[in-house]
Design a protein around this motif. Structure first.
Motif, mmCIF file in Angstrom:
data_model
loop_
_atom_site.group_PDB
_atom_site.id
_atom_site.type_symbol
_atom_site.label_atom_id
_atom_site.label_comp_id
_atom_site.label_asym_id
_atom_site.label_seq_id
_atom_site.Cartn_x
_atom_site.Cartn_y
_atom_site.Cartn_z
ATOM 1 N N SER A 99 56.451 109.070 114.826
ATOM 2 C CA SER A 99 57.469 108.084 114.505
ATOM 3 C C SER A 99 56.979 106.649 114.685
ATOM 4 N N SER A 100 56.075 106.427 115.611
ATOM 5 C CA SER A 100 55.664 105.058 115.882
ATOM 6 C C SER A 100 54.698 104.516 114.837
ATOM 7 N N VAL A 101 54.316 105.349 113.890
ATOM 8 C CA VAL A 101 53.433 104.862 112.831
ATOM 9 C C VAL A 101 53.976 105.202 111.464
ATOM 10 N N SER A 102 55.260 104.949 111.284
ATOM 11 C CA SER A 102 55.866 105.291 110.000
ATOM 12 C C SER A 102 55.369 104.365 108.899
ATOM 13 N N LYS A 103 54.875 103.198 109.274
ATOM 14 C CA LYS A 103 54.351 102.288 108.263
ATOM 15 C C LYS A 103 52.836 102.222 108.327
ATOM 16 N N GLY A 104 52.223 102.162 107.143
ATOM 17 C CA GLY A 104 50.764 102.089 107.082
ATOM 18 C C GLY A 104 50.210 100.942 107.901
ATOM 19 N N GLU A 105 50.871 99.806 107.893
ATOM 20 C CA GLU A 105 50.377 98.662 108.648
ATOM 21 C C GLU A 105 50.188 99.005 110.116
ATOM 22 N N SER A 106 51.111 99.744 110.658
ATOM 23 C CA SER A 106 51.018 100.057 112.069
ATOM 24 C C SER A 106 49.797 100.916 112.364
ATOM 25 N N LEU A 107 49.507 101.869 111.499
ATOM 26 C CA LEU A 107 48.315 102.679 111.701
ATOM 27 C C LEU A 107 47.076 101.785 111.690
ATOM 28 N N VAL A 108 47.049 100.846 110.758
ATOM 29 C CA VAL A 108 45.922 99.921 110.694
ATOM 30 C C VAL A 108 45.790 99.147 112.006
ATOM 31 N N ASP A 109 46.908 98.649 112.523
ATOM 32 C CA ASP A 109 46.858 97.913 113.784
ATOM 33 C C ASP A 109 46.372 98.804 114.926
ATOM 34 N N THR A 110 46.855 100.036 114.942
ATOM 35 C CA THR A 110 46.438 100.959 115.997
ATOM 36 C C THR A 110 44.932 101.184 115.942
ATOM 37 N N VAL A 111 44.422 101.388 114.742
ATOM 38 C CA VAL A 111 42.992 101.645 114.589
ATOM 39 C C VAL A 111 42.177 100.415 114.983
ATOM 40 N N ARG A 112 42.637 99.235 114.575
ATOM 41 C CA ARG A 112 41.935 98.007 114.981
ATOM 42 C C ARG A 112 41.927 97.864 116.499
ATOM 43 N N THR A 113 43.044 98.196 117.107
ATOM 44 C CA THR A 113 43.135 98.096 118.567
ATOM 45 C C THR A 113 42.166 99.065 119.228
ATOM 46 N N ILE A 114 42.122 100.287 118.729
ATOM 47 C CA ILE A 114 41.229 101.295 119.312
ATOM 48 C C ILE A 114 39.774 100.840 119.206
ATOM 49 N N GLU A 115 39.442 100.232 118.082
ATOM 50 C CA GLU A 115 38.082 99.717 117.953
ATOM 51 C C GLU A 115 37.830 98.586 118.952
ATOM 52 N N ALA A 116 38.808 97.685 119.061
ATOM 53 C CA ALA A 116 38.635 96.553 119.983
ATOM 54 C C ALA A 116 38.545 97.030 121.428
ATOM 55 N N LEU A 117 39.142 98.178 121.725
ATOM 56 C CA LEU A 117 39.058 98.741 123.079
ATOM 57 C C LEU A 117 37.696 99.373 123.343
ATOM 58 N N GLY A 118 36.854 99.451 122.323
ATOM 59 C CA GLY A 118 35.485 99.897 122.557
ATOM 60 C C GLY A 118 35.125 101.240 121.952
ATOM 61 N N ALA A 119 36.022 101.843 121.168
ATOM 62 C CA ALA A 119 35.712 103.166 120.616
ATOM 63 C C ALA A 119 34.613 103.085 119.563
ATOM 64 N N ASP A 120 33.656 104.011 119.647
ATOM 65 C CA ASP A 120 32.593 104.121 118.648
ATOM 66 C C ASP A 120 32.930 105.179 117.602
ATOM 67 N N MET A 121 33.656 106.214 118.029
ATOM 68 C CA MET A 121 34.021 107.314 117.139
ATOM 69 C C MET A 121 35.528 107.535 117.302
ATOM 70 N N LEU A 122 36.204 107.775 116.192
ATOM 71 C CA LEU A 122 37.646 108.022 116.220
ATOM 72 C C LEU A 122 37.926 109.361 115.555
ATOM 73 N N VAL A 123 38.386 110.323 116.355
ATOM 74 C CA VAL A 123 38.810 111.609 115.811
ATOM 75 C C VAL A 123 40.312 111.526 115.634
ATOM 76 N N MET A 124 40.818 111.740 114.437
ATOM 77 C CA MET A 124 42.259 111.614 114.269
ATOM 78 C C MET A 124 42.881 112.748 113.474
#
Lengths: 355, 355, 355
Positions: free
Chosen positions: C116-141
């Motif tokens: 529910s917290s990612v019903s909009k594409g924009e939010s997923l994009v923000d989440t992914v950007r945040t995960i990268e900024a937190l230092g993730a090298d690989m993202l399994v989703m």
């Protein structure tokens, strides 16, 4: 900048130099370092002196250097147990503390607690005592009740780090915002800079902690939002505080005019029901941070947001990704600031820090 | 203490000495140790002989020594994969096993399963087979259905540790309670000590496992609570068991009189609905462990509770933090006992242990 | 086997030899290895060439060897941060990636997000950007929306691994299924083998990804299920694709006849409500994989299921544990395949791989 501010700036530089000498060599355990950090806990920023804030900034510089390595880890806190106890949902802050702790070689335990199970203060106390008995040295906690981390700190033998309590405080967020601004502003100084905090200040722990650090560093802070969401701030501003500059207004144009920094706050949609906010659409129209509004600010204005964003509400999508937005840098700096905080607090445990 | 008990005590000491020699050097992997531990699984305490219980106690002593180090870790179980599969919510037991496993350098995977997804036995079997195929060497599980870990042990190739199954058993809790009592009681012996288990024994896996170990070690165990919550225990007590001393009563004054130990059990508020319990207020008035009731016990009575506590219901807040309360020591000893259990079971895997 | 297939088989063997030489020495970091793997992301199998699939298979062989060691870990990806972001519940795939990453000495962060917290594409994009900024090298989703990992890959600076997106794709599952079949089939070749995928293909990302790899490796793939659950596949099969063999039918007897492999798909009970499925009982009667049905297949037929199973519905309990079932091997191979994928993608990051 006034002559007074100028002198203050020079004094500040001198202090920075003095403090830099004390920045720990963060590859080594903190107990081997002669670091003048007295605090066992991080409950809010209002307990931090300016030299202590400078020490956090300098230690964060050292942690940024660690993060830039091919393997961004140091063994400094090996064997230190960090428990992350969050009574409210969070991705960004929880993961940021988890990554920070693991980068320092801590062991991390996550506990996601339902708020309901700690409706009584006694239960929180029991939970904290249990976590300590299970071996935790550091407790990072988020709680919907303002002040809960203070209660925890009274019973916990290690260090409590406030990861956000109610509307009250979010000290690691304020410190990462400060670090980000110093990295971005020419000269690295907040002295005399106009910083606008735009949105729902009433319910915002981010706003409260930021007001403290930003005014402490000499910024000219403006709080702007619907008047229903500014209650209490006008009285606070009117009282003044040892020369801190702090303005409260509902006039978004006056606030943004010539701003050096605009920080948009997240609008929580559940505020709608309470009647404190008009519709989201009306909020966006009247207070949303758009490119148009931003034209009144300085050309090189810095745009911030603590996340998660409601794009199209408190911030327009094109503003969020504008080259002047430092939202992603805020997240990255958050890991480094939290590494610095864990490191300094662990040192205070060994050097006999106070609360 | 009777002459018979005295002789038994002497014999017990001799055994302790004999067993101490066998306590493993826990810094090293268990496969390098000649430890006489035969069990591949820990399903309940009723499969443990007295020498085996002594071995757990001695190994726990060694683990307490590890926990006292600046870095409370040993590499003994490096490369061992521990999966913690909890079908019921838990903080204390889950985190205790997680910390214990990490202190031994295991890799830990947490799985929080909703009970609903395993309503059929077949599904549990599939889940356990999958966890083994994913590489787990040890499986710690909690399940609302009594006996579920026995089913898991039939299909799992590694070791199953029961972290609590329905009303049936909670063996690591009973062993940590035993360890705590031996640390606290003068002479370290339960022989002839009056131990009262106070509360909802009917629904308590903690009570069932404790009755077994405490009577095995020679304690005089009293179960006390509302008669609706003692069903089955009277018949069990009447049957007797190889000289074990075991009394069941609803008379709280008779139970607590001259007690060496009082262990209050958690009242689960959902029992109210079933009509088995009067109101919480009435329960607290009639069976709550208060300072007043405690005056009838021996002056140096030991107060225990498995947690989490409903303060003001089954235990008064001032009793919980009384100097005679060992509730926090129970939690800390829990980590050490679980380290000992993981270590011994891992050794049985290498030495070809049976179920 | 036709002469053409024979030649193809010989060519394939030659390729295998050529590729084997390139299989990396997986104890060492991938950046030290001259491995010809170009993909930064794993979004679906349709981007993989046959030599690339062979490289995954060969690297998986090397990872199986690691898993067979007493301590099944290598330091190859030390300091690599893997974030596992699952918007749908999962035990098997999530834990498989977690164990795989830890076996390679990665640091792992788990995020269980409510859809529910990612019903909009924009939010997923923000989440992914945040995960990268937190230092993730690989993202399994894993995400309930088909295509979501493609969107993530557009903004994420590291590698995205698709752990299942809507009905669309489940590439690591297809690769582990392929690896399992090659291990089990005499000669290790799919060339000309009749592989039946039985069940709800319409809603199955497992089916879609498997069809691609299995036909690419020369198998004769049959999709069989109720006609309401085959929509779209007939058109796909009719279109044909560069000599790939692909049959769609509702005739379960024709499908299973002389099959080399039968893969039963999970029936999701919520499909019942949509009217696409008759009752579970009727489904089991008409399409369930029973011993009786299996008698029409080759005597040494291989039985597969991606799990979790509804025993008694799409697969009979005695078939699931039949000696010809490789369901457990699928799970174990899943860890090795995911180790191989993480390793190869990490190498592509260093060697400047493309999307």
């Amino acid at each position: 900048m006034t002559a007074e501010a100028d002198r203050e700036g020079a004094a500040s530089s001198a202090r920075v130099t003095a403090v830099s000498a004390a920045v720990p060599a963060v590859d080594a355990p903190p107990q081997t370092q002669p670091v003048p950090w007295p605090h066992l806990h991080l409950l809010d920023v209002d307990r931090l002196t300016r030299p202590q804030i400078e020490l956090v900034m300098g230690t964060t510089d050292a942690m940024r250097e660690v993060l830039a390595r091919p393997i961004p880890k140091v063994p400094a806190l090996r064997g230190v147990n960090v428990t992350i106890l969050f009574y409210e949902a969070s991705t960004r802050t929880r993961v940021s503390f988890e990554v920070a702790a693991k980068n320092l070689s801590c062991d991390v335990v996550n506990i996601a607690a339902a708020s309901s199970s700690v409706s009584k203060g006694e239960s929180l106390v029991d939970t904290v005592r249990t976590i300590e008995a299970l071996g935790a040295d550091m407790l990072v906690m988020r709680h919907s009740v303002s002040g809960a981390p203070y209660l925890a700190a009274e019973v916990f033998g290690g260090s409590v780090l406030n990861g956000g309590d109610g509307w009250h405080a979010h000290p690691s967020q304020a410190l990462l915002d400060l670090y980000t601004l110093r990295s971005q502003l020419p000269g690295g100084s907040l002295e005399g800079r106009k910083v606008v905090i735009l949105g729902d200040a009433l319910h915002s722990r981010v706003a409260r902690s930021n007001i403290w650090t930003l005014t402490a560093m000499g910024a000219d802070v403006w709080i702007c939002g619907p008047s229903t969401l500014l209650r209490g701030f006008e009285a606070w501003a009117a009282r003044g505080a040892a020369g801190r500059r702090f303005t409260v207004t509902s006039d978004v144009d006056a606030a943004i005019k010539d701003a050096d920094v605009v920080m948009a706050l997240r609008i929580q949609k559940e505020r709608m029901a309470s009647g404190l906010l008009p519709s989201l659409r009306e909020y966006a129209a009247r207070y949303g941070l758009t490119q148009e509004r931003l034209r009144a600010a300085k050309p090189d204005v810095i745009v911030m947001h603590p996340g998660p964003m409601n794009e199209g509400v408190e911030i327009a999508a094109d503003v969020a990704v504008d080259p002047r937005s430092v939202i992603t840098a805020q997240v990255t700096n958050g890991v480094a600031v939290r590494m610095a905080l864990l490191y300094l607090l662990a040192g205070a445990q060994h050097h006999g820090g106070n609360a």
